[in-house]
Design a protein around this motif. Structure first.
Motif, PDB file in Angstrom:
ATOM      1  N   ALA A   1      43.138  61.401  37.393  1.00 57.66           N
ATOM      2  CA  ALA A   1      44.300  60.519  37.487  1.00 57.66           C
ATOM      3  C   ALA A   1      44.061  59.395  38.498  1.00 57.66           C
ATOM      4  CB  ALA A   1      45.549  61.319  37.862  1.00 57.66           C
ATOM      5  N   LEU A   2      43.452  59.727  39.621  1.00 59.18           N
ATOM      6  CA  LEU A   2      43.147  58.702  40.616  1.00 59.18           C
ATOM      7  C   LEU A   2      42.131  57.698  40.092  1.00 59.18           C
ATOM      8  CD1 LEU A   2      43.093  61.006  43.741  1.00 59.18           C
ATOM      9  CD2 LEU A   2      44.539  58.966  43.499  1.00 59.18           C
ATOM     10  N   THR A   3      41.151  58.180  39.348  1.00 59.78           N
ATOM     11  CA  THR A   3      40.151  57.290  38.751  1.00 59.78           C
ATOM     12  C   THR A   3      40.816  56.326  37.778  1.00 59.78           C
ATOM     13  OG1 THR A   3      38.393  58.925  39.020  1.00 59.78           O
ATOM     14  CG2 THR A   3      38.047  57.208  37.356  1.00 59.78           C
ATOM     15  N   ALA A   4      41.653  56.856  36.903  1.00 59.75           N
ATOM     16  CA  ALA A   4      42.339  56.007  35.917  1.00 59.75           C
ATOM     17  C   ALA A   4      43.237  54.985  36.604  1.00 59.75           C
ATOM     18  CB  ALA A   4      43.147  56.877  34.956  1.00 59.75           C
ATOM     19  N   ALA A   5      43.979  55.439  37.612  1.00 59.99           N
ATOM     20  CA  ALA A   5      44.873  54.524  38.319  1.00 59.99           C
ATOM     21  C   ALA A   5      44.075  53.423  39.014  1.00 59.99           C
ATOM     22  CB  ALA A   5      45.719  55.287  39.329  1.00 59.99           C
ATOM     23  N   SER A   6      42.977  53.797  39.642  1.00 66.48           N
ATOM     24  CA  SER A   6      42.145  52.816  40.340  1.00 66.48           C
ATOM     25  C   SER A   6      41.538  51.812  39.372  1.00 66.48           C
ATOM     26  CB  SER A   6      41.039  53.532  41.114  1.00 66.48           C
ATOM     27  OG  SER A   6      40.196  52.612  41.768  1.00 66.48           O
ATOM     28  N   GLU A   7      41.038  52.313  38.249  1.00 73.41           N
ATOM     29  CA  GLU A   7      40.420  51.425  37.257  1.00 73.41           C
ATOM     30  C   GLU A   7      41.416  50.452  36.646  1.00 73.41           C
ATOM     31  OE1 GLU A   7      38.624  54.182  34.532  1.00 73.41           O
ATOM     32  OE2 GLU A   7      36.843  54.449  35.792  1.00 73.41           O
ATOM     33  N   ASN A   8      42.680  50.839  36.634  1.00 74.86           N
ATOM     34  CA  ASN A   8      43.700  50.010  35.991  1.00 74.86           C
ATOM     35  C   ASN A   8      44.604  49.295  36.988  1.00 74.86           C
ATOM     36  OD1 ASN A   8      43.206  50.539  33.101  1.00 74.86           O
ATOM     37  ND2 ASN A   8      43.488  52.651  33.776  1.00 74.86           N
ATOM     38  N   THR A   9      44.184  49.226  38.234  1.00 76.37           N
ATOM     39  CA  THR A   9      44.950  48.534  39.264  1.00 76.37           C
ATOM     40  C   THR A   9      44.188  47.300  39.709  1.00 76.37           C
ATOM     41  OG1 THR A   9      45.943  50.604  40.023  1.00 76.37           O
ATOM     42  CG2 THR A   9      45.945  48.777  41.574  1.00 76.37           C
ATOM     43  N   ALA A  10      44.842  46.166  39.644  1.00 79.33           N
ATOM     44  CA  ALA A  10      44.204  44.910  40.041  1.00 79.33           C
ATOM     45  C   ALA A  10      44.311  44.660  41.545  1.00 79.33           C
ATOM     46  CB  ALA A  10      44.840  43.747  39.278  1.00 79.33           C
ATOM     47  N   ASP A  11      45.347  45.178  42.167  1.00 73.53           N
ATOM     48  CA  ASP A  11      45.585  44.945  43.592  1.00 73.53           C
ATOM     49  C   ASP A  11      44.507  45.655  44.420  1.00 73.53           C
ATOM     50  OD1 ASP A  11      46.708  45.760  46.303  1.00 73.53           O
ATOM     51  OD2 ASP A  11      48.234  44.319  45.624  1.00 73.53           O
ATOM     52  N   ALA A  12      43.732  44.890  45.187  1.00 70.10           N
ATOM     53  CA  ALA A  12      42.610  45.439  45.953  1.00 70.10           C
ATOM     54  C   ALA A  12      43.060  46.420  47.026  1.00 70.10           C
ATOM     55  CB  ALA A  12      41.809  44.310  46.582  1.00 70.10           C
ATOM     56  N   THR A  13      44.204  46.170  47.640  1.00 67.59           N
ATOM     57  CA  THR A  13      44.704  47.065  48.691  1.00 67.59           C
ATOM     58  C   THR A  13      45.082  48.423  48.110  1.00 67.59           C
ATOM     59  OG1 THR A  13      45.507  45.178  49.960  1.00 67.59           O
ATOM     60  CG2 THR A  13      46.433  47.329  50.507  1.00 67.59           C
ATOM     61  N   ILE A  14      45.784  48.392  46.988  1.00 66.07           N
ATOM     62  CA  ILE A  14      46.171  49.645  46.330  1.00 66.07           C
ATOM     63  C   ILE A  14      44.930  50.369  45.839  1.00 66.07           C
ATOM     64  CG2 ILE A  14      47.387  50.650  44.356  1.00 66.07           C
ATOM     65  CD1 ILE A  14      49.440  48.350  44.664  1.00 66.07           C
ATOM     66  N   LYS A  15      44.009  49.648  45.234  1.00 64.42           N
ATOM     67  CA  LYS A  15      42.777  50.241  44.726  1.00 64.42           C
ATOM     68  C   LYS A  15      42.009  50.933  45.854  1.00 64.42           C
ATOM     69  CE  LYS A  15      40.231  48.168  41.495  1.00 64.42           C
ATOM     70  NZ  LYS A  15      40.000  49.023  40.370  1.00 64.42           N
ATOM     71  N   ALA A  16      41.932  50.288  47.014  1.00 64.05           N
ATOM     72  CA  ALA A  16      41.222  50.871  48.158  1.00 64.05           C
ATOM     73  C   ALA A  16      41.877  52.173  48.612  1.00 64.05           C
ATOM     74  CB  ALA A  16      41.167  49.872  49.309  1.00 64.05           C
ATOM     75  N   GLU A  17      43.202  52.196  48.637  1.00 62.86           N
ATOM     76  CA  GLU A  17      43.915  53.417  49.026  1.00 62.86           C
ATOM     77  C   GLU A  17      43.709  54.530  48.011  1.00 62.86           C
ATOM     78  OE1 GLU A  17      45.742  54.071  52.038  1.00 62.86           O
ATOM     79  OE2 GLU A  17      44.429  52.370  52.457  1.00 62.86           O
ATOM     80  N   LEU A  18      43.732  54.179  46.728  1.00 59.62           N
ATOM     81  CA  LEU A  18      43.494  55.172  45.688  1.00 59.62           C
ATOM     82  C   LEU A  18      42.088  55.751  45.808  1.00 59.62           C
ATOM     83  CD1 LEU A  18      45.121  53.328  42.650  1.00 59.62           C
ATOM     84  CD2 LEU A  18      46.061  55.302  43.884  1.00 59.62           C
ATOM     85  N   GLU A  19      41.111  54.901  46.068  1.00 63.60           N
ATOM     86  CA  GLU A  19      39.729  55.357  46.201  1.00 63.60           C
ATOM     87  C   GLU A  19      39.540  56.219  47.458  1.00 63.60           C
ATOM     88  OE1 GLU A  19      37.169  55.217  44.041  1.00 63.60           O
ATOM     89  OE2 GLU A  19      38.597  54.339  42.627  1.00 63.60           O
ATOM     90  N   LYS A  20      40.242  55.861  48.527  1.00 68.26           N
ATOM     91  CA  LYS A  20      40.183  56.659  49.751  1.00 68.26           C
ATOM     92  C   LYS A  20      40.765  58.054  49.498  1.00 68.26           C
ATOM     93  CE  LYS A  20      42.484  54.966  53.231  1.00 68.26           C
ATOM     94  NZ  LYS A  20      42.999  54.377  54.484  1.00 68.26           N
ATOM     95  N   ALA A  21      41.881  58.109  48.807  1.00 72.00           N
ATOM     96  CA  ALA A  21      42.494  59.396  48.467  1.00 72.00           C
ATOM     97  C   ALA A  21      41.586  60.200  47.539  1.00 72.00           C
ATOM     98  CB  ALA A  21      43.863  59.178  47.820  1.00 72.00           C
ATOM     99  N   LYS A  22      40.989  59.519  46.574  1.00 70.12           N
ATOM    100  CA  LYS A  22      40.098  60.199  45.631  1.00 70.12           C
ATOM    101  C   LYS A  22      38.912  60.827  46.354  1.00 70.12           C
ATOM    102  CE  LYS A  22      37.077  58.454  42.380  1.00 70.12           C
ATOM    103  NZ  LYS A  22      36.705  57.627  41.223  1.00 70.12           N
ATOM    104  N   ALA A  23      38.367  60.131  47.324  1.00 68.04           N
ATOM    105  CA  ALA A  23      37.241  60.673  48.093  1.00 68.04           C
ATOM    106  C   ALA A  23      37.641  61.967  48.804  1.00 68.04           C
ATOM    107  CB  ALA A  23      36.739  59.642  49.092  1.00 68.04           C
TER     108      ALA A  23
END
Length: 85
Positions: free
Chosen positions: A42-64
């Motif tokens: 779910a985090l991967t899908a959300a990150s891949e489909n989010t254009a906002d760099a700040t949100i994407k970074a937070e999603l990737e941090k959580a995914k890690a």
């Protein structure tokens, strides 16, 4: 599962102390891994489909962190037993 050199003998898992732990690891640890995998997906899908760099970074941090939790769960299972629960 690969041999890890567990110091817990196989006979332990058949004792009154080991059996409840074995049951919990068999049921809950595998369910936990399934939940962690679903969160990662779910985090991967959300990150891949989010254009906002700040949100994407937070999603990737959580995914890690979730990936680390999955690895820790797998390692705990391997430490306890050389065979699959």
């Amino acid at each position: 599962m690969k041999e890890t050199g567990s110091k817990i003998p196989a006979e332990f898992w058949k004792t009154t102390v080991g059996q409840p732990l074995c049951n919990a690891m068999h049921s809950n640890a595998w369910d936990g891994l399934d939940c962690l995998n679903a969160q990662i997906d779910a985090l991967t899908a959300a990150s891949e489909n989010t254009a906002d760099a700040t949100i994407k970074a937070e999603l990737e941090k959580a995914k890690a962190k979730v990936i680390s939790a999955r690895a820790a769960c797998r390692k705990a299972m391997a430490i306890l037993s050389d065979s699959t629960f």
